[in-house]
Design a protein around this motif. Structure first.
Motif, mmCIF file in Angstrom:
data_model
loop_
_atom_site.group_PDB
_atom_site.id
_atom_site.type_symbol
_atom_site.label_atom_id
_atom_site.label_comp_id
_atom_site.label_asym_id
_atom_site.label_seq_id
_atom_site.Cartn_x
_atom_site.Cartn_y
_atom_site.Cartn_z
ATOM 1 N N VAL A 202 0.783 -1.239 0.000
ATOM 2 C CA VAL A 202 0.000 0.000 0.000
ATOM 3 C C VAL A 202 0.815 1.289 0.000
ATOM 4 O O VAL A 202 0.564 2.170 -0.839
ATOM 5 C CB VAL A 202 -0.988 0.006 1.198
ATOM 6 C CG1 VAL A 202 -1.609 1.381 1.391
ATOM 7 C CG2 VAL A 202 -2.073 -1.038 0.979
ATOM 8 N N TYR A 206 -0.035 3.504 -3.341
ATOM 9 C CA TYR A 206 -1.304 4.194 -3.151
ATOM 10 C C TYR A 206 -1.131 5.660 -2.771
ATOM 11 O O TYR A 206 -1.936 6.511 -3.157
ATOM 12 C CB TYR A 206 -2.179 3.450 -2.130
ATOM 13 C CG TYR A 206 -2.863 2.269 -2.773
ATOM 14 C CD1 TYR A 206 -4.147 2.362 -3.286
ATOM 15 C CD2 TYR A 206 -2.194 1.055 -2.922
ATOM 16 C CE1 TYR A 206 -4.764 1.287 -3.905
ATOM 17 C CE2 TYR A 206 -2.793 -0.029 -3.542
ATOM 18 C CZ TYR A 206 -4.077 0.093 -4.033
ATOM 19 O OH TYR A 206 -4.676 -0.967 -4.669
ATOM 20 N N GLU A 210 -2.674 8.475 -5.030
ATOM 21 C CA GLU A 210 -3.600 9.404 -4.385
ATOM 22 C C GLU A 210 -3.081 10.836 -4.476
ATOM 23 O O GLU A 210 -3.855 11.795 -4.636
ATOM 24 C CB GLU A 210 -3.821 9.005 -2.926
ATOM 25 C CG GLU A 210 -4.668 9.968 -2.109
ATOM 26 C CD GLU A 210 -6.112 10.061 -2.553
ATOM 27 O OE1 GLU A 210 -6.815 10.975 -2.050
ATOM 28 O OE2 GLU A 210 -6.558 9.252 -3.395
ATOM 29 N N ALA A 235 -3.317 1.127 -8.500
ATOM 30 C CA ALA A 235 -3.807 2.007 -7.442
ATOM 31 C C ALA A 235 -4.497 3.223 -8.038
ATOM 32 O O ALA A 235 -5.567 3.644 -7.564
ATOM 33 C CB ALA A 235 -2.647 2.440 -6.543
ATOM 34 N N VAL A 347 -5.205 7.616 2.487
ATOM 35 C CA VAL A 347 -4.964 6.240 2.043
ATOM 36 C C VAL A 347 -5.265 5.253 3.167
ATOM 37 O O VAL A 347 -5.902 4.208 2.941
ATOM 38 C CB VAL A 347 -3.509 6.077 1.539
ATOM 39 C CG1 VAL A 347 -3.157 4.605 1.361
ATOM 40 C CG2 VAL A 347 -3.317 6.820 0.225
#
Length: 394
Positions: A202, A206, A210, A235, A347
């Motif tokens: 992650v 991400y 993001e 992602a 996130v």
């Protein structure tokens, strides 16, 4: 496949997220080992610069820090780029050309995110999932046992200065080890029943994706994502879809069905001409993770007033563009590295609410990092590859 989108354009949690995991660790009993297994990057160059050792001193948390027993660590392009010195401006080719053997010439002075020389040896690894094993002065011992993720773009070491980048696993030691230290304020307890391997996929992917969504203010519009089958690409597909966008993903034909399953509405083969496939002026936002010679066509793809965000250039760092395209079409360009604090915090919330979920294609023991990076460079996998350190012994 990501959960279904609600009428409001946001994803509903599939189940109630689990409470934070707490595990009694050796650190809570003052039984931490003195040495650990870790991969040391000994200099810029090929895979031979990655040295797996089992006699590395276990770090001790300083004031305001926590010690994390690493359970899993994801592999990212930045790990390879840092190893080979690709960030140096003397390098003008794509990551793949020097990914295994390195480059003949690298200027060490500017071969990092910050443009300053890297200190060796360095333990890389921007992604780390694990459990807090000990805490430094000023940190509650109640945190011992929390399962956590570390913000990969650290803010504490640079005193929260805007646009100052201090990357976990680059400017300081990271997650390619049995233990690592990180600022307590940037180490987040995660309420999730996902595996350690999934959580380790992650942080970098991400938060990068993001950040691009945040900077380009992606909404209910047409968004094109390049490199869509990789960790950051998938992602970006999920996060753009979460914002209600119609997502067009650029990937190889062999991965198109898998990328569609992650939320893409349409795919374009990466070897195709995007203008011929989609038409000029047909896209509101381009999320570019590849760079290289295609950039000019991607700008032509944007409508007047469109936005172009870039956070990677594995296809090559040098591109020729027509500046008239930028100013006559009022295109906004966003270079995306620095992250506002809310990006990583968001996130964590998305993970806990199950609004996104990473794809982990394969795991490797930490000592097999060279093989894992070789596989990573082939780009045959979908999503992420993750390293698993051995369990520590007293």
């Amino acid at each position: 496949m990501p959960p279904a989108v609600s009428d409001a354009g946001r994803r509903r949690p599939a189940v109630v997220a689990a409470r934070p995991e707490r595990t009694k660790l050796k650190g809570s009993e003052n039984l931490l080992p003195k040495t650990m297994a870790a991969v040391l990057l000994t200099g810029h160059g090929g895979l031979e610069k990655l040295e797996y050792r089992t006699d590395v001193p276990v770090p001790r948390p300083k004031k305001g820090e926590v010690l994390i027993q690493v359970a899993a660590a994801g592999i990212n392009n930045t790990d390879v780029n840092t190893r080979i010195g690709w960030y140096s401006k003397v390098i003008t080719s794509g990551t793949g050309e020097g990914g295994s053997a390195g480059f003949d010439t690298v200027d060490d002075a500017d071969a990092t995110w910050t443009g300053k020389a890297l200190e060796f040896p360095r333990i890389q690894g921007a992604d780390a999932c694990g459990r807090i094993a000990d805490v430094g002065e000023g940190v509650s011992r109640d945190r011992i046992g929390e399962r956590v993720l570390v913000r990969n773009m650290l803010r504490t070491p640079v005193d929260y200065q805007p646009f100052a980048c201090w990357t976990f696993g680059s400017e300081c030691d990271g997650g390619f080890a049995q233990f690592t230290v990180a600022p307590a304020a940037e180490t987040y307890a995660v309420r999730s029943d996902w595996s350690d391997e999934e959580l380790a996929a992650v942080p970098c992917a991400y938060s990068t994706a993001e950040n691009m969504m945040h900077r380009a203010a992606v909404g209910v519009e047409r968004v094109l994502v390049t490199g869509a089958s990789g960790g950051v690409g998938l992602a970006a597909v999920q996060l753009a879809k979460r914002r209600g966008a119609t997502v067009i993903a650029v990937c190889s034909a062999s991965k198109a069905a898998d990328v569609m399953a992650q939320g893409a509405d349409q795919t374009v083969d990466r070897s195709a001409d995007v203008i011929s496939a989609l038409g000029g002026g047909s896209v509101d936002v381009v999320i570019d993770l590849v760079g290289g010679p295609q950039v000019s066509r991607l700008l032509d793809l944007l409508r007047p007033g469109g936005r172009y965000a870039i956070a990677g250039a594995i296809g090559g760092p040098v591109a020729e563009i027509d500046l008239r395209t930028l100013y006559l079409k009022d295109v906004s360009v966003f270079g995306c590295t620095f992250q506002e604090d809310e990006v990583f915090e968001n996130v964590i919330k998305y993970v806990e609410r199950r609004e996104v979920r990473p794809v982990v294609s394969r795991t490797y023991p930490l000592k097999a990092i060279a093989r894992a990076q070789e596989d990573f460079l082939t780009k045959r996998h979908l999503g992420k590859l993750v390293l698993i350190p051995p369990a520590p012994t007293a």
